[in-house]
Design a protein around this motif. Structure first.
Motif, mmCIF file in Angstrom:
data_model
loop_
_atom_site.group_PDB
_atom_site.id
_atom_site.type_symbol
_atom_site.label_atom_id
_atom_site.label_comp_id
_atom_site.label_asym_id
_atom_site.label_seq_id
_atom_site.Cartn_x
_atom_site.Cartn_y
_atom_site.Cartn_z
ATOM 1 N N PHE A 116 0.902 -1.151 0.000
ATOM 2 C CA PHE A 116 0.000 0.000 0.000
ATOM 3 C C PHE A 116 0.936 1.195 0.000
ATOM 4 O O PHE A 116 1.545 1.521 1.027
ATOM 5 N N ALA A 117 1.090 1.809 -1.165
ATOM 6 C CA ALA A 117 2.212 2.740 -1.347
ATOM 7 C C ALA A 117 1.768 4.050 -1.968
ATOM 8 O O ALA A 117 0.669 4.179 -2.509
ATOM 9 N N GLN A 118 2.681 5.030 -1.913
ATOM 10 C CA GLN A 118 2.426 6.363 -2.455
ATOM 11 C C GLN A 118 3.737 6.932 -2.995
ATOM 12 O O GLN A 118 4.816 6.349 -2.824
ATOM 13 N N SER A 119 3.644 8.086 -3.625
ATOM 14 C CA SER A 119 4.834 8.774 -4.111
ATOM 15 C C SER A 119 5.753 9.117 -2.940
ATOM 16 O O SER A 119 5.299 9.517 -1.867
ATOM 17 N N ASN A 120 7.053 8.979 -3.165
ATOM 18 C CA ASN A 120 7.998 9.295 -2.087
ATOM 19 C C ASN A 120 8.193 10.805 -1.921
ATOM 20 O O ASN A 120 9.033 11.235 -1.121
ATOM 21 N N GLU A 121 7.411 11.589 -2.647
ATOM 22 C CA GLU A 121 7.393 13.027 -2.366
ATOM 23 C C GLU A 121 6.680 13.316 -1.047
ATOM 24 O O GLU A 121 6.780 14.414 -0.505
ATOM 25 N N ASP A 217 0.416 -3.425 -13.224
ATOM 26 C CA ASP A 217 0.841 -2.719 -12.016
ATOM 27 C C ASP A 217 1.772 -1.553 -12.319
ATOM 28 O O ASP A 217 1.836 -0.585 -11.555
ATOM 29 N N ASN A 218 2.497 -1.638 -13.433
ATOM 30 C CA ASN A 218 3.369 -0.513 -13.795
ATOM 31 C C ASN A 218 2.565 0.756 -14.079
ATOM 32 O O ASN A 218 3.044 1.875 -13.846
ATOM 33 N N LEU A 219 1.338 0.585 -14.578
ATOM 34 C CA LEU A 219 0.486 1.752 -14.826
ATOM 35 C C LEU A 219 0.083 2.414 -13.511
ATOM 36 O O LEU A 219 -0.039 3.638 -13.427
ATOM 37 N N ILE A 220 -0.134 1.588 -12.466
ATOM 38 C CA ILE A 220 -0.455 2.159 -11.154
ATOM 39 C C ILE A 220 0.730 2.970 -10.641
ATOM 40 O O ILE A 220 0.560 4.067 -10.104
ATOM 41 N N VAL A 221 1.924 2.431 -10.818
ATOM 42 C CA VAL A 221 3.132 3.149 -10.408
ATOM 43 C C VAL A 221 3.200 4.497 -11.125
ATOM 44 O O VAL A 221 3.482 5.541 -10.510
ATOM 45 N N GLN A 222 2.931 4.490 -12.418
ATOM 46 C CA GLN A 222 2.977 5.738 -13.191
ATOM 47 C C GLN A 222 1.935 6.745 -12.712
ATOM 48 O O GLN A 222 2.196 7.947 -12.644
ATOM 49 N N LEU A 239 6.979 -2.402 -5.754
ATOM 50 C CA LEU A 239 7.476 -1.412 -4.800
ATOM 51 C C LEU A 239 8.996 -1.469 -4.744
ATOM 52 O O LEU A 239 9.681 -0.439 -4.778
ATOM 53 N N ASP A 240 9.532 -2.681 -4.673
ATOM 54 C CA ASP A 240 10.976 -2.862 -4.609
ATOM 55 C C ASP A 240 11.649 -2.316 -5.866
ATOM 56 O O ASP A 240 12.676 -1.626 -5.800
ATOM 57 N N GLU A 241 11.041 -2.574 -7.013
ATOM 58 C CA GLU A 241 11.600 -2.146 -8.288
ATOM 59 C C GLU A 241 11.554 -0.626 -8.454
ATOM 60 O O GLU A 241 12.368 -0.045 -9.178
ATOM 61 N N ASN A 242 10.611 0.031 -7.758
ATOM 62 C CA ASN A 242 10.430 1.481 -7.898
ATOM 63 C C ASN A 242 10.676 2.223 -6.585
ATOM 64 O O ASN A 242 10.046 3.243 -6.304
ATOM 65 N N SER A 243 11.631 1.723 -5.811
ATOM 66 C CA SER A 243 11.910 2.307 -4.501
ATOM 67 C C SER A 243 12.459 3.729 -4.601
ATOM 68 O O SER A 243 12.462 4.475 -3.616
#
Length: 338
Positions: A116-121, A217-222, A239-243
């Motif tokens: 359950f993640a969000q932008s690291n901003e 899932d990559n679209l969710i990351v975007q 999440l790990d791939e886009n840490s």
């Protein structure tokens, strides 16, 4: 020279051989889970690079969508293997059986947490499963009665949560990630609440708080990169791939980390699987090499390549048990799933 006579028996044999040759193919067809897709793709590419077989074709259809295609028929134009981020359901086994798909082998390849993640901003935020459920369920308790969810912001649920609009990008109903999220979060919470009759309730809001973002899932990351107020639901490997872009939330005080997921301490963890259609094995001989490679130390062990791209590996003893079952092509029974 006399022409060679072709008897009806000989002609039938020639035709059968032609049909068999026409049906046989080198390229494996795989469908299923978007969560398992990165691992399956890695194995497929390795097979293509290190053997004479062509790289398998893999389609990310979601666990439910993949199992539906897999169980539809035994015909050679159907998938040979389907990936799943949750175990096959008894009802899906019945569907396979009804359609003549009766020789299936099940392979468990590892574990995964649902992030359950969000932008690291943003600063990291911890949630309880109950807080997430109260944000996303269609009906929630107010003064002892179930009413249409009135919560607009996270802070409406708890003043310690962000003063941000509730908006969560997540998977569709065909996804195993969605199934696991509903079971491990929504149903787990509502079963403990008298307002729901102590029964699992998993109806999600339809007012835009939960956004069906598709199987990729990559679209969710975007989307989270652009919509920095929102949260997303997807497998830990993404999440790990886009840490460098995302930050995961602690759930019930436990961080989404490999050791916690592997031990079962992280409360939103599930197993990863694939299913083999053994009736295709003779006509698609590459299947044996692909399955062997996927289950090998080179891929799924604690030192394997898939751990490097986010797979939470099985304990060695359990991995060895599954390898033997897969090597022996043990036939799946409905009782295994109940």
């Amino acid at each position: 020279m006399k022409p060679i006579a072709v008897t009806s028996i000989g002609l039938a044999a020639v035709m059968a051989a032609s049909i068999s040759t026409a049906h046989a193919r080198d390229q494996i067809r795989i469908v299923g889970s978007s969560t398992v897709y990165p691992f399956s793709s890695y194995v497929a590419e390795e097979l293509g690079e290190t053997t004479d077989w062509p790289t398998p074709v893999i389609e990310s259809t979601g666990s439910g969508g993949g199992l539906k295609l897999f169980c539809e028929t035994n015909d050679m134009d159907s998938p040979d293997i389907t990936n799943a981020s949750r175990r096959m359901k008894p009802s899906e086994f019945d569907r396979c059986a009804d359609n003549g798909v009766t020789d299936i082998t099940e392979a468990k390849v590892g574990s995964d947490g649902i992030a359950f993640a969000q932008s690291n901003e943003n600063d990291s935020v911890g949630f309880t499963r109950k807080q997430i459920a109260m944000a996303l369920l269609e009906e929630v308790p107010v003064d002892g009665e179930l009413v249409k969810n009135p919560h607009k912001k996270w802070s409406d649920i708890d003043s310690s949560l962000p003063d941000r609009e509730i908006r969560v990008y997540g998977p569709p109903t065909t996804s195993g990630t969605r199934d696991a999220f509903e079971e491990l979060v929504l149903e787990a919470v509502t079963k403990e609440m008298k307002e729901y009759g102590n029964k699992g309730y998993a109806n999600l809001r339809k007012d835009g708080a939960y956004v069906d973002a598709g199987e990729n899932d990559n679209l969710i990351v975007q989307k989270l990169e652009k919509d920095t107020d929102a949260f997303g639901i997807f497998g830990y490997s993404f999440l790990d791939e886009n840490s460098d872009k995302l930050v995961g939330s602690d759930i019930d005080g436990v961080a989404p980390e490999p050791e916690a997921i592997s031990k079962g301490d992280y409360p939103i963890a599930r197993s990863l699987w694939f299913y083999i259609k053994n009736s295709h094995s003779d006509e698609v001989p590459a299947m044996a090499d692909y399955v062997d490679l996927f289950m090998s130390d080179k891929m799924t062990s604690d030192l394997g390549a898939l751990k490097g791209i986010g797979l939470i590996t099985l304990p060695q003893a359990e991995l060895e048990e599954w390898r033997k079952s897969v090597d022996d092509r043990v036939k799946l029974k409905k009782s295994d799933l109940e």
